[in-house]
Design an enzyme around this catalytic site. Structure first.
Site, PDB file in Angstrom:
ATOM      1  N   THR A   1     -12.264 -40.624  46.865  1.00  0.00           N
ATOM      2  CA  THR A   1     -11.474 -40.741  45.633  1.00  0.00           C
ATOM      3  C   THR A   1     -11.345 -39.394  44.919  1.00  0.00           C
ATOM      4  O   THR A   1     -12.204 -38.513  45.075  1.00  0.00           O
ATOM      5  CB  THR A   1     -12.177 -41.746  44.684  1.00  0.00           C
ATOM      6  OG1 THR A   1     -11.625 -41.619  43.386  1.00  0.00           O
ATOM      7  CG2 THR A   1     -13.669 -41.481  44.573  1.00  0.00           C
ATOM      8  N   ASP A   2     -10.298 -39.261  44.096  1.00  0.00           N
ATOM      9  CA  ASP A   2     -10.144 -38.042  43.283  1.00  0.00           C
ATOM     10  C   ASP A   2     -11.149 -38.006  42.129  1.00  0.00           C
ATOM     11  O   ASP A   2     -11.318 -36.965  41.492  1.00  0.00           O
ATOM     12  CB  ASP A   2      -8.708 -37.926  42.748  1.00  0.00           C
ATOM     13  CG  ASP A   2      -8.278 -39.082  41.847  1.00  0.00           C
ATOM     14  OD1 ASP A   2      -9.057 -40.044  41.659  1.00  0.00           O
ATOM     15  OD2 ASP A   2      -7.149 -39.021  41.316  1.00  0.00           O
ATOM     16  N   GLU A   3     -11.825 -39.152  41.873  1.00  0.00           N
ATOM     17  CA  GLU A   3     -12.733 -39.193  40.718  1.00  0.00           C
ATOM     18  C   GLU A   3     -13.945 -38.283  40.888  1.00  0.00           C
ATOM     19  O   GLU A   3     -14.636 -37.976  39.923  1.00  0.00           O
ATOM     20  CB  GLU A   3     -13.163 -40.645  40.428  1.00  0.00           C
ATOM     21  CG  GLU A   3     -11.946 -41.520  40.217  1.00  0.00           C
ATOM     22  CD  GLU A   3     -12.212 -42.895  39.637  1.00  0.00           C
ATOM     23  OE1 GLU A   3     -13.235 -43.082  38.976  1.00  0.00           O
ATOM     24  OE2 GLU A   3     -11.356 -43.770  39.855  1.00  0.00           O
TER      25      GLU A   3
ATOM     26  N   TYR B   1     -20.015 -44.592  39.608  1.00  0.00           N
ATOM     27  CA  TYR B   1     -19.164 -44.764  40.787  1.00  0.00           C
ATOM     28  C   TYR B   1     -18.781 -43.396  41.365  1.00  0.00           C
ATOM     29  O   TYR B   1     -18.961 -43.139  42.568  1.00  0.00           O
ATOM     30  CB  TYR B   1     -17.893 -45.551  40.420  1.00  0.00           C
ATOM     31  CG  TYR B   1     -16.788 -45.439  41.448  1.00  0.00           C
ATOM     32  CD1 TYR B   1     -16.945 -45.970  42.732  1.00  0.00           C
ATOM     33  CD2 TYR B   1     -15.583 -44.786  41.151  1.00  0.00           C
ATOM     34  CE1 TYR B   1     -15.929 -45.865  43.681  1.00  0.00           C
ATOM     35  CE2 TYR B   1     -14.567 -44.684  42.094  1.00  0.00           C
ATOM     36  CZ  TYR B   1     -14.744 -45.214  43.358  1.00  0.00           C
ATOM     37  OH  TYR B   1     -13.748 -45.098  44.298  1.00  0.00           O
TER      38      TYR B   1
ATOM     39  N   LYS C   1     -19.748 -41.736  45.034  1.00  0.00           N
ATOM     40  CA  LYS C   1     -18.749 -41.318  46.024  1.00  0.00           C
ATOM     41  C   LYS C   1     -18.894 -39.818  46.312  1.00  0.00           C
ATOM     42  O   LYS C   1     -18.753 -39.376  47.455  1.00  0.00           O
ATOM     43  CB  LYS C   1     -17.325 -41.622  45.536  1.00  0.00           C
ATOM     44  CG  LYS C   1     -16.961 -43.084  45.496  1.00  0.00           C
ATOM     45  CD  LYS C   1     -16.966 -43.778  46.853  1.00  0.00           C
ATOM     46  CE  LYS C   1     -15.844 -43.355  47.767  1.00  0.00           C
ATOM     47  NZ  LYS C   1     -15.789 -44.170  49.010  1.00  0.00           N
TER      48      LYS C   1
HETATM   49  P1  NAD Z   1     -12.579 -52.836  47.232  1.00  0.00           P
HETATM   50  O1  NAD Z   1     -13.681 -52.933  46.237  1.00  0.00           O
HETATM   51  O2  NAD Z   1     -11.336 -53.635  47.015  1.00  0.00           O
HETATM   52  O3  NAD Z   1     -13.112 -53.250  48.693  1.00  0.00           O
HETATM   53  C1  NAD Z   1     -14.342 -52.808  49.188  1.00  0.00           C
HETATM   54  C2  NAD Z   1     -14.648 -53.617  50.452  1.00  0.00           C
HETATM   55  O4  NAD Z   1     -15.887 -53.128  50.988  1.00  0.00           O
HETATM   56  C3  NAD Z   1     -14.814 -55.111  50.207  1.00  0.00           C
HETATM   57  O5  NAD Z   1     -14.126 -55.843  51.201  1.00  0.00           O
HETATM   58  C4  NAD Z   1     -16.317 -55.332  50.310  1.00  0.00           C
HETATM   59  O6  NAD Z   1     -16.653 -56.631  50.791  1.00  0.00           O
HETATM   60  C5  NAD Z   1     -16.709 -54.248  51.295  1.00  0.00           C
HETATM   61  N1  NAD Z   1     -18.104 -53.832  51.130  1.00  0.00           N
HETATM   62  C6  NAD Z   1     -18.749 -53.533  49.972  1.00  0.00           C
HETATM   63  N2  NAD Z   1     -20.024 -53.207  50.220  1.00  0.00           N
HETATM   64  C7  NAD Z   1     -20.197 -53.286  51.569  1.00  0.00           C
HETATM   65  C8  NAD Z   1     -21.293 -53.049  52.434  1.00  0.00           C
HETATM   66  N3  NAD Z   1     -22.479 -52.670  51.950  1.00  0.00           N
HETATM   67  N4  NAD Z   1     -21.112 -53.207  53.765  1.00  0.00           N
HETATM   68  C9  NAD Z   1     -19.908 -53.602  54.257  1.00  0.00           C
HETATM   69  N5  NAD Z   1     -18.842 -53.859  53.474  1.00  0.00           N
HETATM   70  C10 NAD Z   1     -18.988 -53.694  52.149  1.00  0.00           C
HETATM   71  O7  NAD Z   1     -12.263 -51.295  47.353  1.00  0.00           O
HETATM   72  P2  NAD Z   1     -10.869 -50.551  47.589  1.00  0.00           P
HETATM   73  O8  NAD Z   1     -10.186 -50.386  46.294  1.00  0.00           O
HETATM   74  O9  NAD Z   1     -10.175 -51.189  48.716  1.00  0.00           O
HETATM   75  O10 NAD Z   1     -11.398 -49.108  48.039  1.00  0.00           O
HETATM   76  C11 NAD Z   1     -11.698 -48.833  49.406  1.00  0.00           C
HETATM   77  C12 NAD Z   1     -12.193 -47.411  49.531  1.00  0.00           C
HETATM   78  O11 NAD Z   1     -11.208 -46.508  49.035  1.00  0.00           O
HETATM   79  C13 NAD Z   1     -13.466 -47.148  48.715  1.00  0.00           C
HETATM   80  O12 NAD Z   1     -14.302 -46.303  49.468  1.00  0.00           O
HETATM   81  C14 NAD Z   1     -12.949 -46.437  47.469  1.00  0.00           C
HETATM   82  O13 NAD Z   1     -13.927 -45.562  46.941  1.00  0.00           O
HETATM   83  C15 NAD Z   1     -11.767 -45.683  48.025  1.00  0.00           C
HETATM   84  N6  NAD Z   1     -10.679 -45.405  47.066  1.00  0.00           N
HETATM   85  C16 NAD Z   1     -10.168 -46.428  46.299  1.00  0.00           C
HETATM   86  C17 NAD Z   1      -9.120 -46.146  45.421  1.00  0.00           C
HETATM   87  C18 NAD Z   1      -8.474 -47.240  44.586  1.00  0.00           C
HETATM   88  O14 NAD Z   1      -7.617 -46.938  43.753  1.00  0.00           O
HETATM   89  N7  NAD Z   1      -8.804 -48.498  44.784  1.00  0.00           N
HETATM   90  C19 NAD Z   1      -8.609 -44.848  45.329  1.00  0.00           C
HETATM   91  C20 NAD Z   1      -9.169 -43.845  46.135  1.00  0.00           C
HETATM   92  C21 NAD Z   1     -10.204 -44.136  46.999  1.00  0.00           C
HETATM   93  P1  TYD Z   2      -9.206 -48.844  36.811  1.00  0.00           P
HETATM   94  O1  TYD Z   2      -8.071 -49.640  37.376  1.00  0.00           O
HETATM   95  O2  TYD Z   2     -10.513 -49.511  36.566  1.00  0.00           O
HETATM   96  O3  TYD Z   2      -9.367 -47.565  37.740  1.00  0.00           O
HETATM   97  P2  TYD Z   2     -10.253 -46.205  37.504  1.00  0.00           P
HETATM   98  O4  TYD Z   2     -11.200 -46.428  36.393  1.00  0.00           O
HETATM   99  O5  TYD Z   2     -10.915 -46.063  38.817  1.00  0.00           O
HETATM  100  O6  TYD Z   2      -9.242 -45.128  37.221  1.00  0.00           O
HETATM  101  O7  TYD Z   2      -8.721 -48.230  35.427  1.00  0.00           O
HETATM  102  C1  TYD Z   2      -7.556 -47.431  35.342  1.00  0.00           C
HETATM  103  C2  TYD Z   2      -7.434 -46.961  33.903  1.00  0.00           C
HETATM  104  O8  TYD Z   2      -7.163 -48.090  33.068  1.00  0.00           O
HETATM  105  C3  TYD Z   2      -8.703 -46.334  33.378  1.00  0.00           C
HETATM  106  O9  TYD Z   2      -8.355 -45.250  32.541  1.00  0.00           O
HETATM  107  C4  TYD Z   2      -9.352 -47.447  32.579  1.00  0.00           C
HETATM  108  C5  TYD Z   2      -8.163 -48.238  32.066  1.00  0.00           C
HETATM  109  N1  TYD Z   2      -8.389 -49.697  31.887  1.00  0.00           N
HETATM  110  C6  TYD Z   2      -8.019 -50.311  30.682  1.00  0.00           C
HETATM  111  O10 TYD Z   2      -7.507 -49.659  29.737  1.00  0.00           O
HETATM  112  N2  TYD Z   2      -8.223 -51.660  30.561  1.00  0.00           N
HETATM  113  C7  TYD Z   2      -8.792 -52.415  31.555  1.00  0.00           C
HETATM  114  O11 TYD Z   2      -9.000 -53.653  31.363  1.00  0.00           O
HETATM  115  C8  TYD Z   2      -9.142 -51.783  32.791  1.00  0.00           C
HETATM  116  C9  TYD Z   2      -9.750 -52.548  33.921  1.00  0.00           C
HETATM  117  C10 TYD Z   2      -8.910 -50.416  32.909  1.00  0.00           C
END
Ligand code: NAD
Ligand code: TYD
Length: 357
Positions: free
Chosen positions: A132-134, A158, A162
Site C-alpha cells: 500500500t501507499d500508506e 496497519y 505493511k
Molecule cells: P481484504 O481485507 O478485503 O482481504 C484480505 C483477505 O485476506 C481476506 O480474504 C482474508 O480472509 C484474508 N486473510 C486475512 N488474514 C489471513 C491469514 N492470516 N491467512 C490467510 N488469509 C488471510 O483486503 P484487500 O482490500 O483485498 O487488500 C488486499 C491486499 O492489498 C492487502 O495486502 C492490502 O494491504 C493491499 N492493499 C489494499 C488496498 C485497498 O485499497 N484495499 C490498497 C493497496 C494495497
Molecule cells: P478507508 O476506506 O478506511 O481507507 P484508508 O483509511 O485506508 O485510506 O478510508 C478512506 C478515507 O475515508 C480516510 O481518510 C478515512 C475516511 N473515512 C470516513 O471519513 N468515514 C468512514 O466511515 C470511513 C470508513 C473512512
C-alpha cells in the site's frame, strides 16, 4: 499454476476472477476466511477446475509447505492481510500477526520451495508482494506525490505492519536472492469491497437512508484507483516487473473524502431516486476524527507507466458509476456480508448512539 493468498478478499477475489478470465492459468487460492474473506464472491469459479480453494492461514508453515510441494506454483501473489486502518487502531495485534509474522512465514516457505527448484523453474519463479501507499506516511497539500524513493514513514498500526512486511520482502531479495517484486498501490474501490471502507460504506448506508459518517473536516485526500486497473497492473508487474524492484500504482486521481461522499450521493440520486425522502447528501454526518488520521496520499505512477506501459483504463467517474451500479445490482451479497459480525464492528467504530445499525 500460481498461488494467490487472500483471494477471497476484495482485491484478491477481483484478481482471481480477472486472472481466470484474462489469462486462464490455474489458481491455487489460499485464504483463512476471516471476516473479510467471502466465498460468495468466488461463487462463479468454485466449480471451475482451474480454481482450487484451500482454507488456510499464512502463519501456518506446515500448511504452506504442503501446498507448495503439492501444487508447485510458478509464482506467489501475496494479498492476504488485515487491511482496515480503523480496525488496526482498535486491535493492532491481528495486524502484527498476519501482516508481519504471516508474511515472514510465507517468505520462508517460499524460500525453501524456491531453493528446491532448478533451471528455468527457479529462474522464472516470482513472489509478488502486494502493498500500500500508506507505508510512505502523510503528505502536506503542496508536497509532491509519493515516488518509490520516498522514505517509509507509516503512521497507523496497519501502515506500520505493511511497512514491516515490505522490509521483510526486500530483505529476502537482498539476502537470499528470492525473486520478490513489490507493488505499493493507492486506495482501491470497486465490486466486492467490504462495506467498512469509505466508498462501499457510503453506498450501502446512503441506499438504506442511514447516516454517512465523515471523519473530521472531510478534507483528507486519497488517491483512488478502480480495482480492475489494479489487477491489470499486478498481472503486468508479475510478468514484467524486475525482481528487487518496487512499483507504485495509482490513479493520479486525488479526491477529498467529502467530495467522494457527495459524488456517491449524486450518483445514487440519479440511479435510484428517493423522491419521498429527498437528496442523499442530507445524510452526511461529520463525526470525530480518526486518531493519527493521515492528511493526504498521492501517487506518482511514472515508473510503472514508463517501464511497464501500464496506465489506468477507468476514469474516476466511470469506475465509481460502475461500482454504485454493482452494489445496487447485488443486494444479496451486501445483505450477506452485513452479518452479526459486521453489526458488532459498527457498534465498536461508530457507537450504538447513532442509527447506523
Ligand atoms: P481484504 O481485507 O478485503 O482481504 C484480505 C483477505 O485476506 C481476506 O480474504 C482474508 O480472509 C484474508 N486473510 C486475512 N488474514 C489471513 C491469514 N492470516 N491467512 C490467510 N488469509 C488471510 O483486503 P484487500 O482490500 O483485498 O487488500 C488486499 C491486499 O492489498 C492487502 O495486502 C492490502 O494491504 C493491499 N492493499 C489494499 C488496498 C485497498 O485499497 N484495499 C490498497 C493497496 C494495497
Ligand atoms: P478507508 O476506506 O478506511 O481507507 P484508508 O483509511 O485506508 O485510506 O478510508 C478512506 C478515507 O475515508 C480516510 O481518510 C478515512 C475516511 N473515512 C470516513 O471519513 N468515514 C468512514 O466511515 C470511513 C470508513 C473512512
Amino acid at each position: 499454476m500460481i498461488l494467490v493468498t487472500g483471494g477471497a478478499g476484495f482485491i484478491g477475489s477481483n484478481f482471481v476472477l480477472d486472472w481466470l478470465a484474462e489469462n486462464g492459468e490455474p489458481v491455487l487460492n489460499l485464504d483463512a476466511l476471516t471476516y473479510a474473506g467471502n466465498l460468495e464472491t468466488l461463487e462463479t469459479v468454485m466449480d471451475d477446475p482451474r480454481h482450487v480453494f484451500v482454507q488456510g492461514n499464512i502463519c501456518d508453515r506446515n500448511l504452506l509447505d504442503g501446498v507448495l510441494e503439492k501444487y508447485r506454483p510458478r509464482a506467489i501473489v501475496h494479498f492476504a492481510a488485515e487491511s482496515h486502518v480503523d480496525r488496526s487502531i482498535h486491535g493492532p495485534g491481528e495486524f502484527i500477526h498476519t501482516n508481519i509474522e504471516g508474511t515472514f512465514t510465507l517468505l520462508e516457505a517460499a524460500r525453501a520451495y524456491w531453493n528446491m527448484l532448478e533451471g528455468t523453474e527457479r529462474e522464472s519463479f516470482r513472489f509478488l508482494h502486494v502493498s500500500t501507499d500508506e507505508v510512505y506516511g502523510s503528505l502536506q497539500m503542496d508536497d509532491a506525490p509519493f515516488t518509490e524513493e520516498n522514505p517509509y514513514q507509516p503512521n497507523s498500526p496497519y501502515a506500520a505492519s505493511k511497512a514491516a512486511s515490505d522490509h521483510l520482502a526486500r530483505a529476502w531479495f537482498h539476502t537470499y536472492g528470492l525473486p520478490v517484486v513489490t507493488s505499493n498501490c493507492s486506495n482501491n474501490y470497486g465490486p466486492f469491497q467490504f462495506p467498512e471502507k469509505l466508498i462501499p460504506l457510503t453506498i450501502v448506508n446512503a441506499f438504506a437512508g442511514k447516516p454517512l459518517p465523515v471523519y473530521g473536516d472531510g478534507l483528507n485526500v486519497r488517491d483512488w484507483l478502480y480495482v480492475g486497473d489494479h489487477c491489470r497492473a499486478l498481472r503486468i508487474v508479475l510478468s514484467q516487473g524486475r525482481p528487487g524492484q518496487t512499483y507504485n500504482v495509482g490513479g493520479e486521481n486525488e479526491k477529498t473524502n467529502i467530495d467522494i461522499v457527495r459524488t456517491v450521493c449524486t450518483l445514487l440520486d440519479e440511479l435510484w431516486p428517493d423522491d419521498a425522502a429527498g437528496r442523499r447528501d442530507r445524510l452526511i454526518t461529520f463525526v470525530t476524527d480518526r486518531p493519527g488520521h493521515d492528511r493526504r496520499y498521492a501517487i506518482n505512477a511514472k515508473k510503472i507507466r514508463q517501464e511497464l506501459g501500464w496506465r489506468p483504463a477507468e476514469t474516476f467517474e466511470s469506475g465509481l458509476r460502475k461500482t454504485v451500479q454493482w452494489y445496487l445490482a447485488h443486494p444479496r451479497w451486501v445483505a450477506d456480508v452485513q452479518s452479526g459480525a459486521y453489526r458488532d464492528w459498527l457498534a465498536v467504530q461508530y457507537g450504538m448512539a447513532n442509527d447506523m445499525m
